[in-house]
Scaffold this motif. Structure first.
Motif, PDB file in Angstrom:
ATOM      1  N   SER A 204       0.843  -1.201   0.000  1.00 26.62           N
ATOM      2  CA  SER A 204       0.000   0.000   0.000  1.00 26.62           C
ATOM      3  C   SER A 204       0.876   1.247   0.000  1.00 26.62           C
ATOM      4  N   THR A 205       0.232   2.407  -0.086  1.00 23.50           N
ATOM      5  CA  THR A 205       0.963   3.670  -0.045  1.00 23.50           C
ATOM      6  C   THR A 205       1.319   4.060   1.386  1.00 23.50           C
ATOM      7  N   ALA A 206       0.739   3.366   2.354  1.00 17.53           N
ATOM      8  CA  ALA A 206       0.964   3.731   3.753  1.00 17.53           C
ATOM      9  C   ALA A 206       2.172   3.038   4.367  1.00 17.53           C
TER      10      ALA A 206
ATOM     11  N   LYS B  61       6.262   2.756 -10.081  1.00 14.12           N
ATOM     12  CA  LYS B  61       5.116   2.446  -9.229  1.00 14.12           C
ATOM     13  C   LYS B  61       5.442   2.214  -7.754  1.00 14.12           C
ATOM     14  N   TYR B  62       6.718   1.959  -7.440  1.00 12.55           N
ATOM     15  CA  TYR B  62       7.043   1.559  -6.065  1.00 12.55           C
ATOM     16  C   TYR B  62       8.293   2.261  -5.554  1.00 12.55           C
ATOM     17  N   GLU B  63       8.322   2.441  -4.251  1.00 11.93           N
ATOM     18  CA  GLU B  63       9.562   2.773  -3.562  1.00 11.93           C
ATOM     19  C   GLU B  63      10.204   1.460  -3.127  1.00 11.93           C
TER      20      GLU B  63
ATOM     21  N   ARG C  33       6.920  -0.182  -1.281  1.00 12.58           N
ATOM     22  CA  ARG C  33       5.754   0.634  -0.925  1.00 12.58           C
ATOM     23  C   ARG C  33       5.209   1.279  -2.186  1.00 12.58           C
ATOM     24  N   ALA C  34       3.911   1.156  -2.370  1.00  9.46           N
ATOM     25  CA  ALA C  34       3.294   1.716  -3.570  1.00  9.46           C
ATOM     26  C   ALA C  34       3.383   3.242  -3.565  1.00  9.46           C
ATOM     27  N   ARG C  35       3.654   3.837  -4.718  1.00  7.84           N
ATOM     28  CA  ARG C  35       3.692   5.290  -4.839  1.00  7.84           C
ATOM     29  C   ARG C  35       2.288   5.807  -5.101  1.00  7.84           C
ATOM     30  N   GLU C  36       2.034   6.976  -4.639  1.00  2.00           N
ATOM     31  CA  GLU C  36       0.707   7.599  -4.845  1.00  2.00           C
ATOM     32  C   GLU C  36       0.554   8.064  -6.288  1.00  2.00           C
TER      33      GLU C  36
END
Length: 498
Positions: free
Chosen positions: A159-161, A462-464, A495-498
């Motif tokens: 998730s982004t969180a 898309k991701y960190e 972690r997903a990027r917003e």
């Protein structure tokens, strides 16, 4: 009785003397490591020493006398490691003098596990070099969509969180295996879990077969290999793969394909369609594609975590080429010059193998300085030390993500081959022989590069990606034989990027 006992002792003493003092083979070359000795009677100490110290032996030899050839008993073959000064000459030799395919078969004792099918003709090589490369404009968007699907599936909890912890080996294995199978067998069969397991099991059986055979003298191998446990496993595996790839039912398996698969190319370029032979070639080609791409992709993702200062620049390049998150196209992937350079630098630090340019001399020949290479000699070059040689690369011990994007002459050694494509991951120069060199470069490297760039570019977009909390450097690589693998314990946070 006494005379008989003394006779036995005398014979034993003579045998020991011969073993200990018999002159080494190939006296014209220095020996590094332990000499296997007369009749290879000391081959196991030499093999064990190579397993324990092989990388150090190669490094020390390169540092102490890098312009001198030397012999080295590897786990299987007695190899002649040639210095880089011979590379310009070797790269121009015709295929009738050096064979990469014979070296591959020899290195895994493949004449007993079916790998020697690659010696029959050049069909597998030509498909990788011609048909597969020509298919890339059509394939890249399809592979891009597949990569997105696999990432969404394997990182569903991301998730982004919060960061999600993922073992790098697991996510890369899924990405590379399924995208490669998509190319080889099409969208229907690439998700066949039995086929996925079988193509990975093939490599395990080849390895197990080679280990069994190492304990058997060469003259007994043709007699004993048919009754070895891996032989029966391999026969069953081939039959199961054949039933999947060539089902007897009249089913239109091409109905949803937008491209010809590698299996289609094998069928189309065969004078007589021999299902068993195509299966054998399919398995060997798959094994080669999977190993190199898995290792290089894993190393690259780990290096993203180890070099966080590179991420923004690489991500901005990916966004500039594909802002709207549409499937990647080949022309877009080709424009990712900074990513090319990053992948090439990652490969420089983490080569697929510490020795490379493996070839068998298929005829006796003499190099320009008078060095004679006898027929049947297994030759290699010290690819690992060459890649870290300051004579080829300025500040060679420093990881520089944009090293190959630079245009100044100091970026790459002054004698290297320079062109507008020097930054490309698939290109080679005098210090870089991981893809081969000259006439002997890997025919499937453009395909492997395209897959890797799509995977890394989508992850960047898309991701960190980060190391676990508290980790600043990558875990030490694992050296198996002279193969360089990322540490299997390495975990990466997504972690997903917003």
């Amino acid at each position: 009785m006494l005379s008989l006992d003394y006779s036995k002792l005398l014979i034993l003493a003579v045998v020991i003397a011969i073993v200990l003092f018999w002159p080494p083979k190939n006296k014209s070359f220095h020996r590094r490591g332990i000499d296997p000795g007369f009749l290879n009677l000391k081959v196991w100490p030499a093999r064990i020493w190579f397993l324990l110290r092989g990388r150090n032996i190669v490094e020390q030899a390169y540092l102490q006398e890098k312009d001198a050839p030397y012999l080295l008993q590897s786990l299987n073959e007695d190899s002649l490691v040639l210095p880089p000064k011979y590379l310009p000459e070797l790269r121009m030799l015709p295929g009738g003098k050096l064979s990469a395919s014979e070296a591959l078969v020899t290195s895994v004792l493949g004449q007993h596990s079916g790998v020697d099918v690659v010696l029959k003709d050049r069909q597998h090589y030509d498909i990788a070099r011609v048909q597969l490369m020509r298919s890339l404009p059509t394939l890249v968007p399809i592979l891009s969509a597949k990569v997105d699907s696999i990432l969404s599936e394997t990182l569903a909890a991301c998730s982004t969180a919060d960061f999600t912890h993922v073992k790098i080996k697991e996510i890369v294995s899924a990405l590379v295996l399924r995208t490669t199978l998509l190319t080889f067998v099409g969208p229907e069969l690439c998700e066949n879990t039995e086929l996925q397991w079988l193509v990975e099991e093939f490599t395990n059986i080849v390895r197990d077969m080679a280990i069994f055979l190492l304990f058997i003298p060469k003259f007994l191998r043709p007699v004993l290999w048919p009754v070895l446990p891996p032989t029966a496993r391999m026969k069953r595996l081939h039959e199961r793969v054949r039933r999947i790839l060539f089902p007897k039912t009249e089913k239109n398996v091409k109905s949803s394909r937008d491209f010809p698969t590698v299996i289609d190319h094998f069928v189309a370029t065969s004078e007589i369609v021999d299902e068993k032979e195509i299966v054998a070639k399919f398995l060997v080609l798959m094994a080669g594609a999977l190993h190199t791409t898995k290792m290089s992709t894993s190393h690259a993702i780990i290096d993203l975590c180890a070099s966080p200062e590179c991420v923004d620049e690489l991500r901005n390049e990916a966004l500039a080429e594909n802002l709207n998150d549409l499937p990647w196209h080949l022309d877009q992937v080709s424009c990712l010059k900074k990513l090319d350079s990053f992948l090439k630098e990652s490969q420089r630090f983490n080569p697929p193998n510490y020795l490379s340019f493996d070839r068998i001399a298929t005829s006796t020949f003499t190099l320009q300085d008078g060095t004679a290479i006898p027929k049947g000699t297994f030759i290699s070059m010290a690819a690992g030390p060459m890649a870290m040689d300051p004579g080829y690369y300025e500040d060679a011990q420093t990881f520089s993500a944009t090293r190959f994007c630079k245009t100044d002459e100091s970026a790459v050694e002054s004698g290297a081959e320079k062109s507008q494509w020097a930054h490309e991951f698939v290109s080679t120069e005098s210090g870089n022989i991981h893809w081969g060199h000259g006439r002997f470069t890997c025919p499937g490297r453009w395909y492997a590069s395209a897959v890797m760039k799509v995977v890394i570019a989508q992850i960047l977009r898309k991701y960190e990606v980060k190391f676990p909390e508290g980790q600043r450097e990558r875990l030490p690589n694992v050296y198996l034989d002279l193969i360089v693998e990322p540490n299997p314990k390495q975990v990466v946070r997504f972690r997903a990027r917003e």
